[in-house]
Design an enzyme around this catalytic site. Structure first.
Site, mmCIF file in Angstrom:
data_model
loop_
_atom_site.group_PDB
_atom_site.id
_atom_site.type_symbol
_atom_site.label_atom_id
_atom_site.label_comp_id
_atom_site.label_asym_id
_atom_site.label_seq_id
_atom_site.Cartn_x
_atom_site.Cartn_y
_atom_site.Cartn_z
ATOM 1 C CB CYS A 90 -0.905 -0.064 1.267
ATOM 2 S SG CYS A 90 -1.798 1.542 1.446
ATOM 3 C CG ASP A 119 -2.418 -3.525 -0.678
ATOM 4 O OD1 ASP A 119 -3.025 -3.803 0.356
ATOM 5 O OD2 ASP A 119 -2.278 -2.713 -1.097
ATOM 6 C CB SER A 160 7.414 -18.216 -17.747
ATOM 7 O OG SER A 160 8.082 -19.281 -17.970
ATOM 8 C CG HIS A 196 -5.494 -2.940 -4.759
ATOM 9 N ND1 HIS A 196 -6.574 -3.039 -3.711
ATOM 10 C CD2 HIS A 196 -4.543 -3.090 -3.941
ATOM 11 C CE1 HIS A 196 -6.157 -3.262 -2.796
ATOM 12 N NE2 HIS A 196 -4.815 -3.186 -2.611
#
Length: 158
Positions: free
Chosen positions: A56, A63, A80, A97
């Site tokens: 955050c 988060d 990957s 977010h």
């Protein structure tokens, strides 16, 4: 079996198969891409990241999110291991977010130039409110089958 040397477009050598230290931030993280041998075929590739973490930007508290990244590759595939390291670079990165989710989608779209890309960020509750964030690059290629992302809406114990 002999090792095959694959060169990426973004660097002379891939991070794959070599010891690599984790990047300090998403800005310094390197994404490797490799040529797509099936570039003339419309198909979907999916990366599921059930334990994504960031911080955050206000409180510094962690988060957590479940990310689902779907893309119809164009000329490039993301390697990957480099994707894993890029996503891990968010662990000490402070952002909301919405910013994390959209930034990841935009970076992948810029680097890979896919025919289509979408990301779903299913964030676990902070302050009692789960936040789901969705972003995509445009219209889905005609005839491409895309399964549901398979992440149910958040339900507590209710």
């Amino acid at each position: 079996m002999a090792k095959r040397s694959i060169k990426s477009e973004t660097s002379p050598e891939l991070q794959l198969g070599r010891p690599v230290t984790a990047p300090d931030s998403p800005e310094t993280a390197r994404l490797d891409r490799v040529p797509n041998p099936q570039k003339d075929t419309d198909y979907l590739a999916r990366f599921t990241v059930p334990e994504f973490t960031s911080l955050c930007p206000v409180t510094g508290q962690p988060d957590f999110a479940h990310l689902v990244i779907d893309y119809a590759p164009g000329p490039w595939l993301v390697e990957s291991k480099s994707l894993k390291l890029y996503l891990a670079s968010f662990r000490n990165h402070g952002a909301f977010h919405e910013d994390c989710t959209v930034a990841i989608g935009k970076r992948l779209a810029t680097e890979l130039k896919p025919k289509w890309l979408r990301i779903g960020g299913y964030w676990y509750p902070r302050g009692g409110i789960p936040i789901d964030v969705f972003w995509q690059t445009g219209k889905l290629p005609k005839g491409l089958w895309v399964p549901d992302q398979g992440v149910a809406p958040y339900r507590g114990r209710g």
